[in-house]
Design a protein around this motif. Structure first.
Motif, short mmCIF file in Angstrom:
data_model
loop_
_atom_site.label_atom_id
_atom_site.label_comp_id
_atom_site.label_asym_id
_atom_site.label_seq_id
_atom_site.Cartn_x
_atom_site.Cartn_y
_atom_site.Cartn_z
N ALA A 357 0.64 -1.46 0.00
CA ALA A 357 0.00 0.26 0.50
C ALA A 357 0.60 1.10 0.12
CB ALA A 357 -0.96 -0.23 1.17
N ALA A 358 2.18 1.48 0.57
CA ALA A 358 2.58 2.80 1.10
C ALA A 358 3.93 2.70 -1.23
CB ALA A 358 4.16 2.28 2.20
N LYS A 359 3.94 1.96 -1.13
CA LYS A 359 4.78 1.30 -2.20
C LYS A 359 3.38 2.71 -3.57
CE LYS A 359 7.21 -0.77 -5.92
NZ LYS A 359 7.55 -2.15 -6.62
N ARG A 360 2.58 2.13 -3.17
CA ARG A 360 1.37 1.95 -4.49
C ARG A 360 1.02 3.85 -4.17
NH1 ARG A 360 -5.03 -0.27 -3.77
NH2 ARG A 360 -6.17 0.58 -5.26
N ALA A 361 0.23 4.59 -3.26
CA ALA A 361 0.62 5.77 -3.11
C ALA A 361 2.03 6.56 -3.25
CB ALA A 361 0.99 5.71 -0.80
N ASP A 362 2.95 5.58 -3.21
CA ASP A 362 4.62 6.42 -3.09
C ASP A 362 4.71 6.49 -4.85
OD1 ASP A 362 5.35 6.83 -0.91
OD2 ASP A 362 6.89 5.54 -0.84
N VAL A 363 3.98 6.04 -5.82
CA VAL A 363 4.24 5.41 -7.29
C VAL A 363 3.21 6.35 -8.03
CG1 VAL A 363 4.85 3.44 -9.17
CG2 VAL A 363 5.56 3.47 -7.24
N GLU A 383 -3.21 10.36 3.67
CA GLU A 383 -3.50 9.56 4.21
C GLU A 383 -4.66 8.80 3.47
OE1 GLU A 383 -6.18 11.04 7.65
OE2 GLU A 383 -4.95 12.94 7.17
N VAL A 384 -5.28 10.15 2.78
CA VAL A 384 -6.71 9.54 1.10
C VAL A 384 -6.33 9.09 0.44
CG1 VAL A 384 -8.07 10.94 -0.52
CG2 VAL A 384 -7.17 12.58 1.67
N PHE A 385 -4.97 8.77 0.43
CA PHE A 385 -4.90 7.36 -0.58
C PHE A 385 -4.64 6.19 -0.26
CE2 PHE A 385 -2.42 4.34 -2.75
CZ PHE A 385 -3.10 5.02 -4.53
N LEU A 386 -4.04 6.26 1.46
CA LEU A 386 -3.92 4.93 1.90
C LEU A 386 -5.34 4.37 2.10
CD1 LEU A 386 -0.68 5.14 4.03
CD2 LEU A 386 -1.29 3.84 2.03
N SER A 387 -6.33 5.50 2.93
CA SER A 387 -7.41 5.24 2.55
C SER A 387 -8.63 4.40 2.09
CB SER A 387 -8.85 6.09 3.51
OG SER A 387 -10.16 5.91 3.82
N TYR A 388 -7.87 4.72 1.04
CA TYR A 388 -8.98 4.62 -0.57
C TYR A 388 -8.15 3.13 -0.86
CZ TYR A 388 -8.72 4.27 -5.78
OH TYR A 388 -8.32 3.72 -6.62
N ALA A 389 -6.86 2.52 -0.70
CA ALA A 389 -7.05 1.62 -1.64
C ALA A 389 -7.16 0.71 -0.51
CB ALA A 389 -5.01 1.93 -1.31
N LYS A 390 -7.51 0.37 0.91
CA LYS A 390 -7.62 -0.55 1.85
C LYS A 390 -9.33 -1.51 0.90
CE LYS A 390 -6.26 1.04 6.28
NZ LYS A 390 -7.50 1.44 7.41
N GLY A 391 -9.99 -0.33 0.06
CA GLY A 391 -11.32 -0.77 -0.58
C GLY A 391 -10.88 -0.96 -1.99
N GLU A 407 -11.00 9.82 -9.51
CA GLU A 407 -12.59 9.96 -9.68
C GLU A 407 -13.23 9.32 -8.40
OE1 GLU A 407 -14.29 6.29 -11.67
OE2 GLU A 407 -13.10 7.14 -13.64
N ASP A 408 -12.79 8.85 -7.63
CA ASP A 408 -13.60 7.85 -6.79
C ASP A 408 -12.95 9.28 -5.33
OD1 ASP A 408 -14.07 5.87 -4.60
OD2 ASP A 408 -12.27 7.01 -3.91
#
Length: 452
Positions: A357-363, A383-391, A407-408
């Protein structure tokens, strides 16, 4: 197997250090991430290096040859195009899986394949498909891993040896990954080096990392530690590698520090001759017993192998299905929050899930640097991206992920600040070429996804 042509000491070319790489003295060659260059529009820095006679090798990260599906012909064609455009003598990839097709999920990272007979059969067939499609020879890299698969039937040395015997593929040995797996999986690097056929060695990777909480993270963002240079020296005592390359992907240091790391690597490589006559034989490491493996089984003699000279037997679809089910269950646990499959170290899986998840946010932030600015800075964005990535697990590449994230937010009338929301809308429309779908469309997509 023919000896590899001499490469020398090189560095991973990255746009952030392109100017420094051009100025490094005594640089013999560079490696470039294949997916980051376009054959028809090569960076000027790479073109200048080529004009000077510097060899450029494309290094792929997205084929997923260890996955249950056969290699994507389009990805193979793209990798081959880059090899031709760069005039490369070979291309390299990884022994890993990166995605599943049922469900459709992308890891965005290299994940370890189980060292089982089923997984080896699938990998070997995928490698043969890739070899037939590529215009130059292929070499495969051992990866760093945070966890082990339960029920493995082969050691790392046996797995790599049989892969070479059955396909003729070359190996790219990353000594930093050997160290990572020593810390994270309890594997002895010396046993791996003693077991694999070193005549198949294409070249060597060296990189830095960091240990946190008993877990070694292969960051490529830290200096090369002495323990990794010691492993390079150990490999050098066994064989003279055709090439050694320094990888750095983040937190790039000053040019002088890069030059110093290359000098330290060169000192190890030129320290003395390799031990003469070390036989690169198969199966010198201890055998691992497990389902389908008898104690003492040697690589190249177990189920699924063919006698010398025989035409390889096609992998049965049931074998691919078994591998697919295992990989899908694991990847779903890592990126979609489903239960961790039985037998895995749950703590390690949680660590890997957070890292993905952290890598995804960074990239995404690197590919779309406007997003952190629009959302109020790096911390607010994260903070917003990691919350989005959970779902919302990633189902395509990182560029698509950035658009889906924006978009989300817009569907949920975020950000709350109207000016920021207008900026995000303009950013999304400029790249997606459409209006963000309304909430009802979003709800419909969600219901369809649940039904599937």
């Amino acid at each position: 197997m023919k000896p590899m042509a001499h490469l020398g000491v090189g560095i991973g070319w990255r746009p952030e250090i392109a100017d420094a790489v051009e100025r490094l003295s005594g640089l013999d060659w560079v490696e470039v991430v294949a997916e980051n260059v376009c054959p028809g529009h090569l960076p000027e820095s790479l073109l200048r290096l080529r004009e000077r006679g510097t060899l450029v090798v494309p290094h792929g990260v997205s084929l997923g040859l260890g996955g249950a599906d056969r290699p994507d012909p389009a990805k193979l064609a793209a990798l081959g195009e880059r090899a031709v455009a760069l005039g490369a003598p070979l291309v390299t990839e990884h022994i890993a899986f990166v995605r599943t097709s049922s469900p459709v999920l992308e890891a965005g990272h290299l994940l370890p394949v189980p060292r089982t007979r089923d997984a080896l059969d699938v990998l070997c067939e995928n490698v043969r498909i890739a070899q037939d499609a590529l215009p130059v020879p292929l070499a495969l890299e051992n990866i760093a891993a945070l966890f082990s698969w339960p029920g493995e039937e082969l050691t790392e040395g046996q797995f790599l040896t049989e892969l070479v015997e059955r396909t003729g593929v070359r190996l790219l040995i990353d000594v930093a990954n050997l160290h990572t797996n020593r810390i994270n999986r309890g594997e002895d690097p010396a046993a791996v080096l003693d077991a694999i056929p070193l005549e198949a060695l294409a070249y060597v990777h060296v990189a830095g990392g960091v240990e946190r909480g008993g877990v070694w993270h292969d960051t490529h963002a830290h200096p090369v530690p002495p323990v990794v240079l010691d492993l390079l020296a150990e490999l050098r005592s066994l064989v003279e590698p055709a090439g050694v390359l320094l990888e750095r992907d983040d937190d790039f240091p000053a040019e002088a520090e890069l030059a110093g790391e290359l000098a330290a690597i060169r000192a190890v490589v030129t320290a003395g001759p390799a031990a003469p006559g070390r036989p690169a034989t198969a199966g010198s490491g201890p055998a691992v017993t497990g389902p389908g493996t008898e104690p003492g089984t040697e690589p190249g003699t177990g189920p699924g192998t063919e006698p010398p000279g025989a035409e390889p037997r096609p992998v049965e679809e049931s074998t691919r299905t078994r591998v697919a089910l295992g990989q899908a269950a694991l990847l779903s646990a890592l990126v979609a929050g489903t239960p961790v499959p039985e037998g895995f170290d749950r703590r390690r899986i949680r660590v890997q899930a957070r890292a993905l998840a952290a890598k995804r946010a960074d990239v995404v932030a690197k590919l779309a640097p406007e997003l952190p600015v629009i959302l109020g800075g790096p911390d607010a964005y994260r903070e917003v991206f990691l919350s989005y990535a959970k779902g919302r697990p990633m189902t395509s590449g990182y560029r698509r992920d950035a658009l889906d994230f924006a978009e989300d937010l817009l569907i949920r009338d975020l950000p709350a600040d109207p000016a920021a929301r207008r900026r995000l809308t303009a950013w999304w429309q400029d790249r997606a070429g459409a209006r963000p779908p309304r909430r009802i469309v979003r709800w419909a997509r969600t219901l369809v996804g649940r039904a599937a």
